[in-house]
Write a protein that holds these residues in place. Structure first.
Motif, PDB file in Angstrom:
ATOM      1  N   ALA A 166       0.828  -1.205   0.000  1.00 44.69           N
ATOM      2  CA  ALA A 166       0.000   0.000   0.000  1.00 44.69           C
ATOM      3  C   ALA A 166       0.863   1.255   0.000  1.00 44.69           C
ATOM      4  O   ALA A 166       0.576   2.231  -0.712  1.00 44.69           O
ATOM      5  CB  ALA A 166      -0.929  -0.013   1.216  1.00 44.69           C
ATOM      6  N   GLU A 167       1.927   1.263   0.788  1.00 48.32           N
ATOM      7  CA  GLU A 167       2.821   2.425   0.810  1.00 48.32           C
ATOM      8  C   GLU A 167       3.506   2.608  -0.534  1.00 48.32           C
ATOM      9  O   GLU A 167       3.724   3.750  -0.978  1.00 48.32           O
ATOM     10  CB  GLU A 167       3.859   2.253   1.911  1.00 48.32           C
ATOM     11  CG  GLU A 167       3.301   2.311   3.320  1.00 48.32           C
ATOM     12  CD  GLU A 167       4.357   1.974   4.355  1.00 48.32           C
ATOM     13  OE1 GLU A 167       5.507   2.416   4.210  1.00 48.32           O
ATOM     14  OE2 GLU A 167       4.030   1.251   5.314  1.00 48.32           O
ATOM     15  N   LEU A 168       3.874   1.503  -1.192  1.00 43.37           N
ATOM     16  CA  LEU A 168       4.517   1.615  -2.500  1.00 43.37           C
ATOM     17  C   LEU A 168       3.554   2.157  -3.548  1.00 43.37           C
ATOM     18  O   LEU A 168       3.953   2.936  -4.426  1.00 43.37           O
ATOM     19  CB  LEU A 168       5.053   0.242  -2.924  1.00 43.37           C
ATOM     20  CG  LEU A 168       6.244  -0.287  -2.120  1.00 43.37           C
ATOM     21  CD1 LEU A 168       6.561  -1.724  -2.505  1.00 43.37           C
ATOM     22  CD2 LEU A 168       7.464   0.597  -2.332  1.00 43.37           C
ATOM     23  N   VAL A 169       2.279   1.772  -3.480  1.00 46.73           N
ATOM     24  CA  VAL A 169       1.282   2.322  -4.406  1.00 46.73           C
ATOM     25  C   VAL A 169       1.091   3.808  -4.129  1.00 46.73           C
ATOM     26  O   VAL A 169       1.014   4.634  -5.054  1.00 46.73           O
ATOM     27  CB  VAL A 169      -0.049   1.556  -4.297  1.00 46.73           C
ATOM     28  CG1 VAL A 169      -1.129   2.217  -5.157  1.00 46.73           C
ATOM     29  CG2 VAL A 169       0.135   0.097  -4.722  1.00 46.73           C
ATOM     30  N   GLN A 170       1.011   4.185  -2.858  1.00 48.32           N
ATOM     31  CA  GLN A 170       0.902   5.602  -2.509  1.00 48.32           C
ATOM     32  C   GLN A 170       2.073   6.407  -3.059  1.00 48.32           C
ATOM     33  O   GLN A 170       1.909   7.564  -3.475  1.00 48.32           O
ATOM     34  CB  GLN A 170       0.854   5.772  -0.993  1.00 48.32           C
ATOM     35  CG  GLN A 170      -0.451   5.413  -0.331  1.00 48.32           C
ATOM     36  CD  GLN A 170      -0.371   5.678   1.159  1.00 48.32           C
ATOM     37  OE1 GLN A 170       0.069   4.836   1.935  1.00 48.32           O
ATOM     38  NE2 GLN A 170      -0.786   6.869   1.560  1.00 48.32           N
ATOM     39  N   ALA A 171       3.264   5.800  -3.069  1.00 54.15           N
ATOM     40  CA  ALA A 171       4.459   6.508  -3.525  1.00 54.15           C
ATOM     41  C   ALA A 171       4.406   6.841  -5.005  1.00 54.15           C
ATOM     42  O   ALA A 171       5.167   7.689  -5.482  1.00 54.15           O
ATOM     43  CB  ALA A 171       5.698   5.672  -3.226  1.00 54.15           C
ATOM     44  N   GLN A 172       3.493   6.204  -5.749  1.00 53.20           N
ATOM     45  CA  GLN A 172       3.354   6.520  -7.172  1.00 53.20           C
ATOM     46  C   GLN A 172       2.613   7.833  -7.409  1.00 53.20           C
ATOM     47  O   GLN A 172       2.707   8.417  -8.490  1.00 53.20           O
ATOM     48  CB  GLN A 172       2.596   5.387  -7.889  1.00 53.20           C
ATOM     49  CG  GLN A 172       3.337   4.065  -7.941  1.00 53.20           C
ATOM     50  CD  GLN A 172       2.546   3.014  -8.684  1.00 53.20           C
ATOM     51  OE1 GLN A 172       1.508   2.558  -8.221  1.00 53.20           O
ATOM     52  NE2 GLN A 172       3.010   2.640  -9.860  1.00 53.20           N
ATOM     53  N   TRP A 173       1.854   8.267  -6.418  1.00 54.18           N
ATOM     54  CA  TRP A 173       1.052   9.487  -6.555  1.00 54.18           C
ATOM     55  C   TRP A 173       1.965  10.685  -6.785  1.00 54.18           C
ATOM     56  O   TRP A 173       2.922  10.910  -6.057  1.00 54.18           O
ATOM     57  CB  TRP A 173       0.222   9.677  -5.302  1.00 54.18           C
ATOM     58  CG  TRP A 173      -0.811  10.756  -5.388  1.00 54.18           C
ATOM     59  CD1 TRP A 173      -0.745  11.985  -4.826  1.00 54.18           C
ATOM     60  CD2 TRP A 173      -2.064  10.676  -6.059  1.00 54.18           C
ATOM     61  NE1 TRP A 173      -1.879  12.704  -5.101  1.00 54.18           N
ATOM     62  CE2 TRP A 173      -2.713  11.920  -5.859  1.00 54.18           C
ATOM     63  CE3 TRP A 173      -2.702   9.704  -6.814  1.00 54.18           C
ATOM     64  CZ2 TRP A 173      -3.970  12.200  -6.386  1.00 54.18           C
ATOM     65  CZ3 TRP A 173      -3.959   9.967  -7.334  1.00 54.18           C
ATOM     66  CH2 TRP A 173      -4.573  11.201  -7.125  1.00 54.18           C
ATOM     67  N   GLY A 174       1.689  11.418  -7.811  1.00 53.66           N
ATOM     68  CA  GLY A 174       2.490  12.587  -8.134  1.00 53.66           C
ATOM     69  C   GLY A 174       3.662  12.307  -9.051  1.00 53.66           C
ATOM     70  O   GLY A 174       4.382  13.232  -9.436  1.00 53.66           O
ATOM     71  N   ASP A 175       3.878  11.059  -9.421  1.00 49.11           N
ATOM     72  CA  ASP A 175       4.976  10.675 -10.312  1.00 49.11           C
ATOM     73  C   ASP A 175       4.407  10.525 -11.719  1.00 49.11           C
ATOM     74  O   ASP A 175       3.618   9.620 -11.996  1.00 49.11           O
ATOM     75  CB  ASP A 175       5.584   9.359  -9.823  1.00 49.11           C
ATOM     76  CG  ASP A 175       6.811   8.940 -10.627  1.00 49.11           C
ATOM     77  OD1 ASP A 175       7.037   9.501 -11.717  1.00 49.11           O
ATOM     78  OD2 ASP A 175       7.525   8.026 -10.180  1.00 49.11           O
ATOM     79  N   HIS A 176       4.809  11.401 -12.623  1.00 51.89           N
ATOM     80  CA  HIS A 176       4.192  11.455 -13.952  1.00 51.89           C
ATOM     81  C   HIS A 176       5.031  10.775 -15.035  1.00 51.89           C
ATOM     82  O   HIS A 176       4.829  11.014 -16.218  1.00 51.89           O
ATOM     83  CB  HIS A 176       3.883  12.910 -14.311  1.00 51.89           C
ATOM     84  CG  HIS A 176       2.923  13.544 -13.348  1.00 51.89           C
ATOM     85  ND1 HIS A 176       1.588  13.237 -13.312  1.00 51.89           N
ATOM     86  CD2 HIS A 176       3.133  14.444 -12.340  1.00 51.89           C
ATOM     87  CE1 HIS A 176       0.997  13.919 -12.349  1.00 51.89           C
ATOM     88  NE2 HIS A 176       1.922  14.663 -11.745  1.00 51.89           N
ATOM     89  N   ARG A 177       5.940   9.934 -14.620  1.00 54.67           N
ATOM     90  CA  ARG A 177       6.645   9.087 -15.594  1.00 54.67           C
ATOM     91  C   ARG A 177       5.754   7.887 -15.963  1.00 54.67           C
ATOM     92  O   ARG A 177       4.876   7.489 -15.195  1.00 54.67           O
ATOM     93  CB  ARG A 177       7.963   8.580 -15.006  1.00 54.67           C
ATOM     94  CG  ARG A 177       8.961   9.659 -14.648  1.00 54.67           C
ATOM     95  CD  ARG A 177      10.181   9.076 -13.927  1.00 54.67           C
ATOM     96  NE  ARG A 177       9.797   8.359 -12.710  1.00 54.67           N
ATOM     97  CZ  ARG A 177       9.898   7.035 -12.542  1.00 54.67           C
ATOM     98  NH1 ARG A 177      10.407   6.283 -13.515  1.00 54.67           N
ATOM     99  NH2 ARG A 177       9.520   6.475 -11.413  1.00 54.67           N
ATOM    100  N   ILE A 178       6.037   7.293 -17.103  1.00 48.75           N
ATOM    101  CA  ILE A 178       5.241   6.141 -17.524  1.00 48.75           C
ATOM    102  C   ILE A 178       5.524   4.950 -16.608  1.00 48.75           C
ATOM    103  O   ILE A 178       6.674   4.642 -16.300  1.00 48.75           O
ATOM    104  CB  ILE A 178       5.528   5.772 -18.988  1.00 48.75           C
ATOM    105  CG1 ILE A 178       4.934   6.841 -19.917  1.00 48.75           C
ATOM    106  CG2 ILE A 178       4.960   4.401 -19.342  1.00 48.75           C
ATOM    107  CD1 ILE A 178       5.176   6.586 -21.382  1.00 48.75           C
ATOM    108  N   ALA A 179       4.438   4.291 -16.198  1.00 46.98           N
ATOM    109  CA  ALA A 179       4.534   3.158 -15.278  1.00 46.98           C
ATOM    110  C   ALA A 179       4.012   1.859 -15.867  1.00 46.98           C
ATOM    111  O   ALA A 179       4.446   0.778 -15.476  1.00 46.98           O
ATOM    112  CB  ALA A 179       3.754   3.448 -13.997  1.00 46.98           C
ATOM    113  N   LEU A 180       3.070   1.943 -16.794  1.00 47.17           N
ATOM    114  CA  LEU A 180       2.393   0.751 -17.286  1.00 47.17           C
ATOM    115  C   LEU A 180       2.220   0.848 -18.790  1.00 47.17           C
ATOM    116  O   LEU A 180       1.650   1.822 -19.300  1.00 47.17           O
ATOM    117  CB  LEU A 180       1.028   0.618 -16.600  1.00 47.17           C
ATOM    118  CG  LEU A 180       0.104  -0.517 -17.041  1.00 47.17           C
ATOM    119  CD1 LEU A 180       0.759  -1.871 -16.827  1.00 47.17           C
ATOM    120  CD2 LEU A 180      -1.219  -0.444 -16.274  1.00 47.17           C
TER     121      LEU A 180
END
Length: 657
Positions: free
Chosen positions: A66-80
């Motif tokens: 859950a913390e790792l998913v939260q850490a994606q918030w605000g990161d606008h690089r491509i993830a998927l």
């Protein structure tokens, strides 16, 4: 069929709507998440959000998924990445939050916070993994190769309160007495005339990860804290056994996050890396070894709906993939594709997996310029081995510092002597050195869901006098060399007992892998008419290649590490080896068929065992017919005569095991 959205005016839904950015097109945004986002083009390399960027939390310190998913918030690089579409880390976190909010409104009170995911490797799979992590739910990966009552059993056994699937899978569910009502079967691909999924998610557009933490725990009444922590269940993934009822191994958020961090450190995962997930995500390999290190390291993932050998390199180039995971036969399938002059023209650096074998690892590196790292970690987390720079070819590695792993006799628990290897690395004393790998120290094993007997069997003493009680018994065969490196020798149920000698199928397979005409080999036991087993091998031969019994016999005779009991008694020629849904050799199917199979079989005849001659060889008993290797076609007459031997000794029933 779609989850009931009657509670869409819940506090979660209202809060999500209140936080929706002004002017944002809700349906369009949800559809982007549903379909994987807009195409990647040179003038639109990534999707941006109109929400101001926020500093992401420090991922190395995250103790939960859950913390790792939260850490994606605000990161606008491509993830998927999927086909021609992409989502940023920020969008992935937002899509996961929307689904977590939905979970909080549709999961019934008193149910287990478990969701079944019956999907191929499509964007919805990782989005629901992220949603489950935020909500405090556990994902049960449902194997689409299971059918009828077996499929129902898997869904019921894991107490799934919601099933996530797609229209292509509905025929698998038709007519089944499923353990959950139709309104809790959620279809992720809308019919053009029925946008039910998009409408179900629309009320939650704008949800933030921090707003939905523990939504599933609160909805179902589980967990006093109401928020996911390291002990919160995250995965219920079935062991890949091919017979009997599969066991659902437990994996908590803490263990999965720790695995991700460990692999980030081990492989040096970089934020610009792309992990190519072509193994099925319902299996632990893709999630634990592929998705979690990408999440922990801030890297991207690229999805392939189903593994395709011919599409592998085109996908790698298209997505810029730098890392992939594999299991079982995938490497051999890739090596079987026609060679091309641009086989090394790609960004791929590393492959991580199991069961490729030393020969194919070398062939893969030579052809594609990619290092394959054979790792070992039991699916249940009970034992693992680490490959170090000085690990010799063919070895898996050593235990991590502080771990107490050993190779023991499964009957007595006694540690076995070290292996003797010749200068070429070939095992010389397999009968004495091969045993079961155990972890005598602390392990990360978290048990099996609703299966206390299987959980106890992994840890209780199975030897006389209770030796080994509390150890983790892996069920895998290994040997350990003089330098302390462990070498994989097969599964415990792949052990053969031929003329009172214990053999490991993997050791014989490694020898047969050198036979150039074959693209693959599988070794397994068939019952002997009198006692123990006989060795049977299936050889995969390319189209148009006929089995040459004399050539094969000459090959065997030239192998210095082929023990006197290792030469196959039966050889089955196949176009391709049968595999399970996770691309592992389907040994159960091979064993069940034995020499009753549609493919041509050759054999070294077993003489009628009317006499066993004890020769002056230290009292050792030798069977008649153990002389020079000569193979001939196994005929109907041979089969009839052999079956009479089984009947004479009351062992015919063993052919049906």
């Amino acid at each position: 069929m779609v989850a009931d959205s009657s509670r869409s005016d819940s506090p979660l839904a209202r809060d999500a709507r209140d936080r929706r950015p002004p002017g944002r097109d809700t349906a369009g945004s949800v559809a982007e998440a549903r379909l994987g986002g807009p195409a990647i083009t040179p003038d639109r390399p990534a999707i941006t959000s109109d929400r101001p960027a926020e500093a992401a939390p420090d991922r190395p310190g995250a103790r939960t998924i859950a913390e790792l998913v939260q850490a994606q918030w605000g990161d606008h690089r491509i993830a998927l990445k999927y086909q021609d579409s992409a989502l940023t880390h920020h969008q992935v976190a937002g899509a996961a939050a929307a689904r977590a909010a939905l979970l909080g409104d549709v999961l019934p009170r008193g149910a287990e916070p478990h969701i079944g995911v019956l999907l191929d490797n499509v964007p919805e799979f990782p989005l629901w993994l992220g949603a489950a992590a935020l909500a405090g739910a556990a994902v049960a990966g449902i194997n689409p190769t299971r059918r009828g009552p077996e499929l129902v059993r898997d869904i019921a056994h894991t107490d799934c309160a919601l099933l996530i699937t797609e229209r292509a899978r509905l025929p698998l569910l038709a007519g089944l007495d499923l353990p959950l009502p139709p309104e809790r079967i959620l279809l992720t691909d809308d019919d053009p005339d029925d946008p039910a999924y998009r409408e179900s998610l629309a009320p939650y557009e704008g949800a933030r990860p921090q707003d939905v933490l523990g939504s599933a725990l609160r909805a179902t009444g589980h967990g006093r804290a109401g928020r996911p922590d390291p002990a919160t269940r995250m995965l219920l993934y079935f062991t890949s056994g091919s017979t009997g009822a599969p066991k659902a191994a437990l994996c908590t958020q803490g263990r999965l996050a720790a695995a991700g961090h460990s692999l980030v450190a081990y492989f040096g995962v970089r934020r610009e890396d792309v992990h190519y997930l072509c193994m099925p995500m319902f299996h632990g390999n893709a999630v634990i070894a592929g998705w979690s290190p990408a999440l922990a390291g801030g890297a991207a993932v690229a999805l392939r709906r189903r593994f395709s050998a011919s599409a592998f390199l085109p996908d790698v180039r298209r997505y810029g993939a730098t890392y992939f995971t594999y299991v079982g036969r995938a490497v051999q399938y890739l090596l079987a594709t026609p060679p091309a002059p641009d086989d090394r023209d790609h960004p791929l650096r590393t492959g991580f997996g199991t069961e490729a074998g030393a020969v194919d690892v070398a062939r893969f590196a030579d052809r594609f310029g990619v290092r394959l790292i054979e790792g070992y970690g039991s699916s249940e987390g009970g034992a693992s081995l680490q490959r170090t720079p000085d690990t010799p070819a063919g070895a898996v590695g050593r235990p991590a510092p502080g771990d107490d792993l050993a190779v023991v006799d499964p009957e007595t628990g006694d540690e076995l002597p070290r292996a003797h290897l010749d200068p070429a690395g070939r095992l010389l004393n397999g009968a004495q050195a091969i045993g079961e790998l155990v972890n005598r120290g602390r392990s990360a094993f978290e048990g099996y869901w609703r299966n206390p007997e299987a959980t106890a069997a992994r840890t209780r003493g199975r030897s006389r006098g209770g030796v080994g009680a509390g150890w983790y018994w892996t069920g895998d065969l290994f040997f350990r060399d003089a330098e302390g490196f462990f070498h994989f020798a097969g599964r415990a149920d792949d052990r053969l007992r031929v003329d009172s000698e214990n053999l490991a199928a993997a050791v014989i397979e490694n020898i047969l892998a050198r036979y150039a005409p074959a693209t693959g080999a599988a070794v397994y036991a068939v019952p002997d008419p009198v006692a123990g087993d006989q060795v049977m091998a299936a050889l995969a031969l390319p189209d148009g290649t006929a089995f040459d019994p004399d050539d094969f016999a000459a090959f065997l005779a030239a192998q210095p590490d082929l023990g006197t009991k290792m030469a196959p008694r039966f050889v089955r020629a196949v176009a391709a080896l049968p595999v399970t849904a996770t691309n592992k050799i389907h040994r159960v199917a091979l064993r069940r068929a034995g020499f009753h199979c549609p493919d041509p079989v050759w054999w070294r005849p077993i003489e009628p065992p009317t006499r066993l001659r004890a020769r002056a060889t230290g009292g050792r008993v030798e069977r008649p017919g153990s002389g020079p290797l000569r193979y001939r076609r196994f005929t109907d007459e041979d089969r009839a005569a052999l079956l009479s031997q089984y009947r004479d000794h009351g062992r015919e029933h063993l052919l049906e095991r």
